[in-house]
Design an enzyme around this catalytic site. Structure first.
Site, PDB file in Angstrom:
ATOM      1  N   PRO A   2       0.817  -1.204   0.000  1.00  0.00           N
ATOM      2  CA  PRO A   2       0.000   0.000   0.000  1.00  0.00           C
ATOM      3  C   PRO A   2       0.854   1.259   0.000  1.00  0.00           C
ATOM      4  CG  PRO A   2      -0.125  -1.189   2.099  1.00  0.00           C
ATOM      5  CD  PRO A   2       1.042  -1.683   1.354  1.00  0.00           C
ATOM      6  N   GLU A   3       0.527   2.162  -0.869  1.00  0.00           N
ATOM      7  CA  GLU A   3       1.075   3.512  -0.828  1.00  0.00           C
ATOM      8  C   GLU A   3       0.007   4.403  -0.189  1.00  0.00           C
ATOM      9  OE1 GLU A   3       3.071   4.690  -4.467  1.00  0.00           O
ATOM     10  OE2 GLU A   3       3.144   2.623  -5.136  1.00  0.00           O
TER      11      GLU A   3
END
Length: 271
Positions: A2-3
């Site tokens: 996840p960014e």
DNA sequence: AAAAGGACCTGGTGGC
DNA sequence: TGCCACCAGGTCCTTT
């Protein structure tokens, strides 16, 4: 995995359902994450309620009465909101169970993430205190990026992925932002002028905002806390598109390794 | 002070 | 089918 947009998507999907919920139990099945889950975690959390859930960079900050629960999802982590009796799968390392019989379940095959507790002011935490600006806050500007880049020789892509400069920009969105700003990823960060940096700051904000609106990017396995995928993948202009035609000029997209990360660019559009 | 590279992990994929 | 090398959304830490 996840960014910033994916972490924000998860935050939004748990914030309302968990607000005010009281913690009834904490089940740690595998404490060996990037940093060990503190063995005092259960004692710290029991009986407290979740007052608010914030995000700082890619960290989720669960504000309780006595301090903050701090969760990072690393490369492969996710959080699900499930009925507490849902059967456990491999790599479901930790549950936080609430009085309403829901549980927040932390799953992370690679164990690059972390689950920590702090009763100190959260911004003073060693993992947070040196973080750079939030890209979606108003103080994140081209002037800021330009000022900190002076004398630096690192490629611009490495520069914007440096969390001491700006948080939340990982490999997908660094590639996308540079394409949108028409900047070549290897260009030395100290050799980019103010005008280009103003364009880049806007591009980063636009890419991240659109990705959040789309619920994040699901490449393989990203999902929000309810199990929904993100819908940004078809909107990717450059990431993962080696050899395919550039959407602007039609020339094939190139790929190279930069600071051990795959980097995609159009050599025509990103002079 | 800044830059580069290694380290931490598991799972999926593609080649043989 | 099996084995193996290699790659992946992150980021801290050590070395240069």
């Amino acid at each position: 995995m996840p960014e910033l947009p994916e972490v924000e998507t998860i935050r939004r999907s748990i914030a309302l359902p968990l607000q005010g919920q009281i913690i009834k139990a904490v089940i740690v099945r595998e404490p060996r994450l990037r940093w060990s889950v503190p063995n005092t975690l259960t004692a710290c959390l029991l009986g407290q309620s979740i007052q608010d859930i914030q995000r700082r960079g890619k960290y989720l900050l669960f504000q309780c009465e006595q301090g903050h629960l701090l969760i990072h999802l690393g490369m492969s982590g996710n959080l699900r909101l499930l009925p507490a009796k849902t059967p456990v799968k491999k790599h479901d390392h930790l549950d936080i169970v609430f009085h309403n019989e829901l549980c927040l379940r932390y799953h992370d095959p690679r164990r690059f993430g972390c689950v920590l507790w702090t009763s100190d002011p959260v911004s003073q935490h060693p993992l947070l205190m040196n973080l750079g600006l939030e890209p979606l806050e108003p103080d994140f500007t081209g002037d800021y990026l330009y000022r900190l880049a002076q004398q630096r020789k690192v490629p611009i892509k490495t520069y914007i992925m440096n969390s001491r400069i700006v948080v939340g920009v990982g490999n997908i969105y660094a590639n996308e932002s540079l394409f949108l700003a028409s900047i070549h990823p290897t260009k030395p960060s100290g050799q980019i002028n103010l005008e280009r940096y103003q364009c880049l700051a806007k591009s980063i904000q636009q890419v991240l905002s659109t990705a959040i609106e789309s619920g994040g990017t699901t490449l393989r396995d990203f999902m929000d806390s309810a199990g929904n995928p993100g819908y940004f993948k078809p909107l990717l202009q450059i990431y993962g598109r080696t050899g395919q035609p550039c959407n602007q000029c039609g020339n094939p997209i190139q790929q190279q390794q930069l600071a051990q990360r795959v980097t995609y660019y159009c050599s025509t559009c990103q002079g």
